[in-house]
Design a protein around this motif. Sequence first.
Motif, PDB file in Angstrom:
ATOM      1  N   LEU A  92       0.820  -1.222   0.000  1.00  0.00           N
ATOM      2  CA  LEU A  92       0.000   0.000   0.000  1.00  0.00           C
ATOM      3  C   LEU A  92       0.849   1.264   0.000  1.00  0.00           C
ATOM      4  O   LEU A  92       0.436   2.289  -0.532  1.00  0.00           O
ATOM      5  CB  LEU A  92      -0.955  -0.011   1.198  1.00  0.00           C
TER       6      LEU A  92
ATOM      7  N   PHE B 136      -0.949   7.667   5.026  1.00  0.00           N
ATOM      8  CA  PHE B 136      -1.825   6.488   5.044  1.00  0.00           C
ATOM      9  C   PHE B 136      -1.040   5.243   4.680  1.00  0.00           C
ATOM     10  O   PHE B 136      -1.192   4.177   5.281  1.00  0.00           O
ATOM     11  CB  PHE B 136      -2.959   6.621   4.013  1.00  0.00           C
TER      12      PHE B 136
ATOM     13  N   VAL C 293      -3.320  -6.407   5.204  1.00  0.00           N
ATOM     14  CA  VAL C 293      -4.309  -5.377   5.501  1.00  0.00           C
ATOM     15  C   VAL C 293      -5.689  -5.858   5.073  1.00  0.00           C
ATOM     16  O   VAL C 293      -5.864  -6.370   3.975  1.00  0.00           O
ATOM     17  CB  VAL C 293      -3.960  -4.079   4.765  1.00  0.00           C
TER      18      VAL C 293
ATOM     19  N   TYR D 214      -7.538  -4.922   1.392  1.00  0.00           N
ATOM     20  CA  TYR D 214      -6.384  -4.320   0.725  1.00  0.00           C
ATOM     21  C   TYR D 214      -6.778  -3.531  -0.517  1.00  0.00           C
ATOM     22  O   TYR D 214      -6.425  -2.365  -0.685  1.00  0.00           O
ATOM     23  CB  TYR D 214      -5.386  -5.431   0.372  1.00  0.00           C
TER      24      TYR D 214
ATOM     25  N   GLU E 253     -17.204  -4.250   3.709  1.00  0.00           N
ATOM     26  CA  GLU E 253     -16.481  -3.231   2.941  1.00  0.00           C
ATOM     27  C   GLU E 253     -17.433  -2.292   2.216  1.00  0.00           C
ATOM     28  O   GLU E 253     -17.193  -1.085   2.121  1.00  0.00           O
ATOM     29  CB  GLU E 253     -15.514  -3.894   1.957  1.00  0.00           C
TER      30      GLU E 253
ATOM     31  N   MET F  70      -8.679  -0.402   0.163  1.00  0.00           N
ATOM     32  CA  MET F  70      -7.766   0.623   0.658  1.00  0.00           C
ATOM     33  C   MET F  70      -7.035   1.286  -0.514  1.00  0.00           C
ATOM     34  O   MET F  70      -6.944   2.510  -0.594  1.00  0.00           O
ATOM     35  CB  MET F  70      -6.791  -0.100   1.571  1.00  0.00           C
TER      36      MET F  70
ATOM     37  N   SER G 257      -0.518   1.908   6.948  1.00  0.00           N
ATOM     38  CA  SER G 257      -1.000   0.606   6.489  1.00  0.00           C
ATOM     39  C   SER G 257       0.087  -0.457   6.600  1.00  0.00           C
ATOM     40  O   SER G 257      -0.165  -1.574   7.068  1.00  0.00           O
ATOM     41  CB  SER G 257      -1.461   0.680   5.030  1.00  0.00           C
TER      42      SER G 257
END
Lengths: 472, 197, 281
Positions: A204, A272, A287, A290, C96, A293, A276
Motif C-alpha cells: 500500500l 496512510f 491489511v 487491501y 467493505e 484501501m 498501512s
Amino acid sequence: MAEAHAHAHGHDHGAHAHHPTGWRRWAYSTNHKDIGTMYIVLAFVASLVGVAFSMMLRAELAYPGMQLIHDQQFYNVLVTAHGLIMVFFVVMPSLIGGFGNWFVPLMIGTPDMAFPRMNNISFWLTLVGLCLVATSTLVGTGAGTGWTVYPPLSNAVFHPGMAVDFAILSLHVAGAASILGAINFITTIFNMRAPGMTFHRMPLFVWAILVTAFLLLLALPVLAGALTMLLTDRNFGTSFFAPQGGGDPIFWQHLFWFFGHPEVYIMIIPAFGIISQVVSTFSKKPVFGYLGMAYAMVAIGFIGFVVWAHHMFTVGFNVETRAYFVIAHFHYVLSVAAVFAIFTGMYYWLPKMCGRMYDERLGQWQFWITFVGVNVLFFPQHFLGLAGMPRRIADYPDAYAGWNLVSSVGAAITLVGTLLFIYLLYRTLTAGERAPANPWGEGATTLEWTVESPAPFHTHEILPNITTQPAE
Amino acid sequence: MTNRARNIRITAAASVAVVVGMTGLVAVSEPLYRLFCKVTGYGGTPRMAEKASGATGEAMFTVRFDANVARGLSWGFRAAEPQMSVRVGEETLAYYEAKNTSDLPLVGTATFNVQPDRAAPYFNKIQCFCFTEQVLAPGETVRMPVTFFVDPEITKDVHARDIGTITLSYTFFKSDDQSKARVAQSEFKPESKTYSN
Amino acid sequence: MTKSRWILFCLVLVGTATFGLDALAASTGAPVPWQMYFRDAATPVMQDIVDFHNLILWIEVAIVLLVLGLMLWIIVKFNAKANPVPTRTTHNTALEIAWTVVPVLILLVIAVPSMKLLFFMDKAKNPAMTLKVVSHQWYWSYEYPDHDGFTFDSNLVPEDQLKPGQLRLLEVDNRVVLPADTEIRLVLTSDDVIHNWAVPSFGVKMDTVPGRLNEAWVKIDSKNIGTYYGQCSELCGVNHAFMPIAVDVVSKQDFQAWVEQARKKFAKADEPLKVVDAGTR
Ligand code: HEM
Ligand SMILES: [Cu+2]
Ligand SMILES: [Cu+2]
C-alpha cells in the motif's frame, strides 16, 4: 503483502567496489537509497528551522501584548516561512523524497529508480528551494504574505523588495523538483516491478506514492503557472491579479486552491501508506480490504481535485475559514497525522536504513510526550477559533490569553518530545544494536525485509520473483 | 529488456504530456476564467448586450449604484442618483460623475461587478464607461452614462427571483499606463462635459 | 489521531463543568476569558451556523466514539497475548460496502443543510437600509448611503489611550452604529489589499476585495441590543492585528437620534463630490 522468494544475499559486493566514495558519493549520487537519505537529512535540517520559527510564534503568543517579536511584519514573515518550510521542505521531502526513494524500489523489487540522474537533480533542486526560502526571510522586510501569498498584499506595491520574489522562486524550484520526482516514481512503479509484482500485489505504501505522484503531476504545474503570473505582475508590469490593469485578485485564489486542496492529500496519502504497512506488519496479517484501501486512496486523490470546485462557490461565504479553528484543524491533519506518520516511518524503517535498532523505551517516551504535547498545543486552538480569534495575529485581545498560554505550553512539551527524538536518533546511530534483516518478524512480508540491514548499496540486482497473492 | 526500455519511455512521455497539458491549461486559464465569469455571471460579472431584448415584465427592481475610488487616484466619483426603480426588461440610462481633484491629468480604469452574485447573469449592460480608460484633466468633471436592463428571465430563476435590489458597483483605479494623460495635458481645457461613447 | 482529540475534548468538557460553565456561555458580543465555544448568536444567520455546527459536532462525536470503541475492542481482544494466531481473513464484501456507503450517506446528511445555510447566508429578503464598509491599511471606514451618505473612519484605540473597561485591541474611536429589528444590507469593498470584516456574533465574515463589491446581511433582534466586537480576519499587512471592529446595536429611535448627530459630526464642507484622499502609492 507479497512474499518474495528472493535471495538478497545473492549479489556480489566486490563487483560494485567502483561506487564513488567521500563527497562524490553524495553530490553525484544516483543511488535511490543515498538520495533518500539526503532527502531525510534535508527534511531534518528544514524541520529544525520550521520548528524553531513555530516556537518563536508560540512564545510570542503565550501572553497578550508583544514581548519577543516587536514587529508584526516579522511575525508575518515567520508565519509565512514556517508554513512554506513545513509543507514544502519537511513533510513532502521526508514522505515522498525520503521514504519514497528509499522504499519504493526496495518494495517493488527493482535495483533503482527509472531515472537515477533525474533523481539526483530533484534532490539538489529541493535544496536550492530551501536556500531560497531561507533567503527570502532575510532580504528586506521579508515576505509577510502568509503561505497563500494572496495578491494584492503580495504584489510589488504592498511587498516591494525581493523577499516575495525569492519565496516565489523557492516554490518554483521545489515544485520543479517534485514534478521530476513524480515522473520518476510513476515511471518506476509502472515499469520496473519485479516479475510477479502485479499492481494488485503492490504494498500500500507504493500505491500511496503512486497516487501522490499523480496528484503532484496535476497540481504543481498549476501552482507554477500561478506563481509565474504573480512574478510577472510583480516585475514586468502584467496585471493578471491587479484590478487596475483589469486583473482579478480572486483569480489567484482559484489557481492557488486548485493546487492547495490536492496538496493536503499529497501530504496525507503517503502517511496512510506508511500506517498501512505498519499495521499489517505488527498485526501479522495482510491489511483487511487491501484492494478497497488501494482504490480508496485513488478515490481520495480524485476527490481532492473535485473539492476545489466547492471552494469556487464558497469564496467569501465560509465562516470558519481564516479563524484560528483552521489553524487547529490543519495542524491536526498535517502536524499530528502527517508528522506522526513520519515518526512512525522513521521507527519502522530506521533498522533498514542504518542497520541499527532504536531504544524501544526511549521511543515510547518520545511518542507519549509528543502526543500529549501536540494535543495540548492544538486542541485549545479550536476554542480560540470558535470564540473568534483571527489567524496570523501577533497580539490578541486579552480574553484569548488563557487558551493561548495552554497552547504555548503544549508547544513547549512538543519541543521536548522533538528534542528527545533527536537524542534517540543520535543514540541509535552511535550505539544502537545491530539490526537483523527483518527485525519485525513474520508480519513484515514486504521485500525490503528480505535484504540485509542496513540495506546494501545495491539491492535486487537479481530480481525477486513474487508468487504469493496478497489478500487471500 | 528493450521492451521495458520502450515502456519506460512511453510512461515518461505520457507523464511529461500531463505536465505540459496542465501547464497549457494554466497558460490559458486567464481568458478561460474571464469567459467562465462572463458566461455564468460568476463573481457578480454582469452580461454585455447589444440592446434590450424588447420583452418587459411586471416585476420591479431597485438598482443601486455604488462608486469607489482606489487608493492612488485623486478623483471624486459617485453616482448621479444613488438608486433607481426599474421595470424588468426595460432599458434604463443612469449616470455616474467623476471629477479630477488633482492638478495633474489622470488616467483611470474602472472595474465593476453586480451584487448579489445570483443577479449577475440577468444584469445586462449595453453601454458603459468601463470599456475604455478615462482621461480627466485637472479639475475636470465628467458625466458618464451606463445603459442596462434586467433580463426578464430572472423571474423564472428560483434562486434569483426573490431579489429585490441589485447593486451595480464601480471602482476607479489609477491606470498603470498614464501616457494618455501626458497627451491630454496639451489638449484639454478644464471644463465640464458629458461623455458618450 | 482524531480519537485522542475527542478524549481530550471530553476531559476538558468535564473539567469545565466542574469549575463552572461560564466559559461555555459567553453572553456578550466580545470574547470572554477561557471561552470554548461560539459567542451568542445575534443574527438568524449566526443561529443557523451554530445549529449546523452542533449537528456536525454530534455526528463527529458519534463517529469518534464508534472508532474508539472498535480500537479498544481490538486492543483488548486481539492483542498478541489474547489472540496469538491472527486470522488471515482479509475480506468481507458486505462490511467493505457498508463502510463505504455509510460515510457517503453521512456526507449527504451534512451536505444538505450546508447548502441550505449557504443560500440563507446569501439571501437578504428586503433590507431596509444599507451600510457600506470600506477597508484600508489599517482601519475601517463606514458609509451610510441611505442617510445622505455621511462617512467616517474607525480606528483602533491605542493601548495607552484606553479608558477603564475598554477592551484592548477591540475598542475603536468611532463605533459603527446599527438599528435593531432592521434588516440591513452590508456592502463591502477595499481600498488597498484584501481584508475581512468579521463579527462573530453576527455570523458575518466577509472578504473585502479591491475593485469588487461584496454583500452580506444582518438582522439583530432588539433583545440583542448591545456592543459587538470583531477583528480583521484576512492577513492585510503589518497592522493586521490592529484594525478591530466595534458595532453598537441600538433601538430604532436611538439610531435616528444618532444619525442626526453623526450627520453633523461627520459632515464634510460643501462638496459636490466626495473627495477621496489620494494617498500615495
Ligand atoms: C512543532 C509544531 C508546530 C507548531 C508549534 C506550529 C505552530 C504554528 C503557529 C503558531 C502558526 C501561526 C498561526 C497564526 O498566527 O496564524 C502556524 C501556522 C502554520 N503551520 Fe504550524 N506549527 C507546527 C507544526 C506544523 C507542521 C508540521 C506543519 C506541516 C505542514 C505546519 C504548517 C503550518 C501552516 C501551513 C501554517 C499556516 C501559515 C500561514 O498562515 O500562512 N505547522 N503553525
Ligand atoms: Cu485588515
Ligand atoms: Cu487584516
